[in-house]
Write a protein that holds these residues in place. Structure first.
Motif, PDB file in Angstrom:
ATOM      1  N   ILE A 229       3.231 -19.257   4.915  1.00  0.00           N
ATOM      2  CA  ILE A 229       2.420 -19.843   5.978  1.00  0.00           C
ATOM      3  C   ILE A 229       2.648 -19.107   7.283  1.00  0.00           C
ATOM      4  CG2 ILE A 229       1.746 -22.007   7.063  1.00  0.00           C
ATOM      5  CD1 ILE A 229       1.655 -21.972   3.940  1.00  0.00           C
ATOM      6  N   GLY A 230       1.561 -18.724   7.950  1.00  0.00           N
ATOM      7  CA  GLY A 230       1.653 -18.030   9.224  1.00  0.00           C
ATOM      8  C   GLY A 230       1.523 -18.977  10.398  1.00  0.00           C
ATOM      9  N   GLY A 231       0.323 -19.036  10.989  1.00  0.00           N
ATOM     10  CA  GLY A 231       0.117 -19.813  12.211  1.00  0.00           C
ATOM     11  C   GLY A 231       0.540 -21.261  12.116  1.00  0.00           C
ATOM     12  N   ALA A 232       0.257 -21.905  10.996  1.00  0.00           N
ATOM     13  CA  ALA A 232       0.605 -23.328  10.845  1.00  0.00           C
ATOM     14  C   ALA A 232       2.101 -23.553  10.757  1.00  0.00           C
ATOM     15  CB  ALA A 232      -0.089 -23.911   9.614  1.00  0.00           C
ATOM     16  N   SER A 233       2.884 -22.489  10.544  1.00  0.00           N
ATOM     17  CA  SER A 233       4.339 -22.657  10.472  1.00  0.00           C
ATOM     18  C   SER A 233       4.969 -22.773  11.846  1.00  0.00           C
ATOM     19  CB  SER A 233       4.970 -21.480   9.726  1.00  0.00           C
ATOM     20  OG  SER A 233       4.961 -20.290  10.508  1.00  0.00           O
ATOM     21  N   LEU A 234       4.160 -22.639  12.902  1.00  0.00           N
ATOM     22  CA  LEU A 234       4.664 -22.778  14.269  1.00  0.00           C
ATOM     23  C   LEU A 234       4.472 -24.192  14.807  1.00  0.00           C
ATOM     24  CD1 LEU A 234       3.250 -19.425  15.683  1.00  0.00           C
ATOM     25  CD2 LEU A 234       5.638 -19.922  15.130  1.00  0.00           C
ATOM     26  N   LYS A 235       3.867 -25.063  13.995  1.00  0.00           N
ATOM     27  CA  LYS A 235       3.637 -26.452  14.400  1.00  0.00           C
ATOM     28  C   LYS A 235       4.351 -27.349  13.402  1.00  0.00           C
ATOM     29  CE  LYS A 235      -0.953 -25.093  16.046  1.00  0.00           C
ATOM     30  NZ  LYS A 235      -2.416 -25.239  15.843  1.00  0.00           N
ATOM     31  N   THR A 236       5.322 -28.101  13.877  1.00  0.00           N
ATOM     32  CA  THR A 236       6.156 -28.877  12.960  1.00  0.00           C
ATOM     33  C   THR A 236       5.330 -29.840  12.114  1.00  0.00           C
ATOM     34  OG1 THR A 236       6.614 -30.479  14.730  1.00  0.00           O
ATOM     35  CG2 THR A 236       8.229 -28.726  14.381  1.00  0.00           C
ATOM     36  N   ASP A 237       4.393 -30.532  12.715  1.00  0.00           N
ATOM     37  CA  ASP A 237       3.610 -31.511  11.952  1.00  0.00           C
ATOM     38  C   ASP A 237       2.773 -30.830  10.874  1.00  0.00           C
ATOM     39  OD1 ASP A 237       4.678 -33.511  13.485  1.00  0.00           O
ATOM     40  OD2 ASP A 237       2.902 -33.803  14.739  1.00  0.00           O
ATOM     41  N   ASP A 238       2.134 -29.713  11.222  1.00  0.00           N
ATOM     42  CA  ASP A 238       1.313 -28.996  10.248  1.00  0.00           C
ATOM     43  C   ASP A 238       2.177 -28.459   9.109  1.00  0.00           C
ATOM     44  OD1 ASP A 238      -0.864 -29.521  11.803  1.00  0.00           O
ATOM     45  OD2 ASP A 238      -1.291 -27.446  12.344  1.00  0.00           O
ATOM     46  N   PHE A 239       3.320 -27.903   9.445  1.00  0.00           N
ATOM     47  CA  PHE A 239       4.178 -27.327   8.410  1.00  0.00           C
ATOM     48  C   PHE A 239       4.703 -28.410   7.473  1.00  0.00           C
ATOM     49  CE2 PHE A 239       8.186 -25.333   6.888  1.00  0.00           C
ATOM     50  CZ  PHE A 239       7.625 -24.229   6.262  1.00  0.00           C
TER      51      PHE A 239
END
Length: 247
Positions: A229-239
């Motif tokens: 996971i790229g961009g979504a791995s920078l948002k705790t809730d998304d990850f």
């Protein structure tokens, strides 16, 4: 996914993040118990030692194929292990493009990592022009074949492969679950040409604009064993949501 392979979700922060993000992810991930799932966070190397990882593993974003010496800016396998990593990404398309990394160099890095006891996450994938030309299998097949030029099937046992269509990385475009499954099945069949048992054990991840709203459909495919996971791995809730989708 099948019951024979433990799903894996790895977050590639790329050249992003700061101390506060490290603290946020450390807290959030340690509060979770992801039964039956391996979780890996791959921050910039300078942040690896700042994590206090209990429920997840750490990975470096790259590593040298050399042991030590006059190689300014590079990091050896021993160095990233000392920083707490037990996974390492090799051959990401951004490394292949920005640093002219060849299939052979990627294979050498993967072999060095495996020899050192790290688990390499080996990235493969095609550009939009390759896909439109109908050459996906030939292109990705060459990337996979290069691994066998450097490693035996026994040495490759335990590595992770990540299929990342370059045209879907950071673009908002995502391969459909069926498109992704088709290439994942091709990769597994390519491995099976060398060793059938290896092919069945190897985890193959999908990467390319994976988000909470498409993760479940992607991970539900029989040959997709999780995501890089790229961009979504920078948002705790998304990850966290993507991790839950993989269970």
């Amino acid at each position: 996914m099948t019951d024979n392979r433990t799903p894996l979700v790895a977050g590639n922060w790329k050249m992003n993040g700061d101390r506060s993000l490290v603290e946020a992810f450390t807290y959030s991930l340690n509060e979770q118990a992801f039964e039956g799932l391996d979780v890996v966070v791959c921050p910039p190397n300078g942040y690896l030692s700042m994590f206090n990882s209990e429920q997840f593993s750490l990975g470096a974003q790259d590593v040298s194929h050399l042991s030590n010496g006059a190689h300014t800016g590079d990091m050896s396998t021993d160095m990233v292990k000392e920083l707490g990593a037990n996974y390492v990404i090799v051959g990401h398309s951004e490394r292949r493009e920005d640093h002219n990394e060849t299939n052979l160099l990627v294979a050498k890095k993967a072999a060095k990592a495996k020899q050192a006891g790290l688990t390499p996450i080996i990235c493969v994938g095609e550009s939009l022009s390759v896909r439109e030309a109908g050459d996906v299998n030939a292109f990705v097949g060459e990337q996979v074949a290069a691994l066998f030029a450097e490693m035996s099937a026994d040495t490759l046992d335990g590595v992770v492969i990540a299929y990342e269509p370059i045209w879907a990385i950071g673009t908002g475009k995502t391969a459909s679950p069926e498109q992704a499954q088709e290439v994942h099945a091709f990769i597994r069949n390519t491995l099976a040409e060398h060793d059938a048992a290896l092919a069945q054990r190897t985890r193959i991840l999908y990467g390319g604009s994976v988000k909470p709203d498409n993760a479940k459909a992607l991970f539900g495919q029989p040959d997709i064993d999780g995501g890089l996971i790229g961009g979504a791995s920078l948002k705790t809730d998304d990850f966290m949501a993507i991790c839950q989708a993989a269970i």
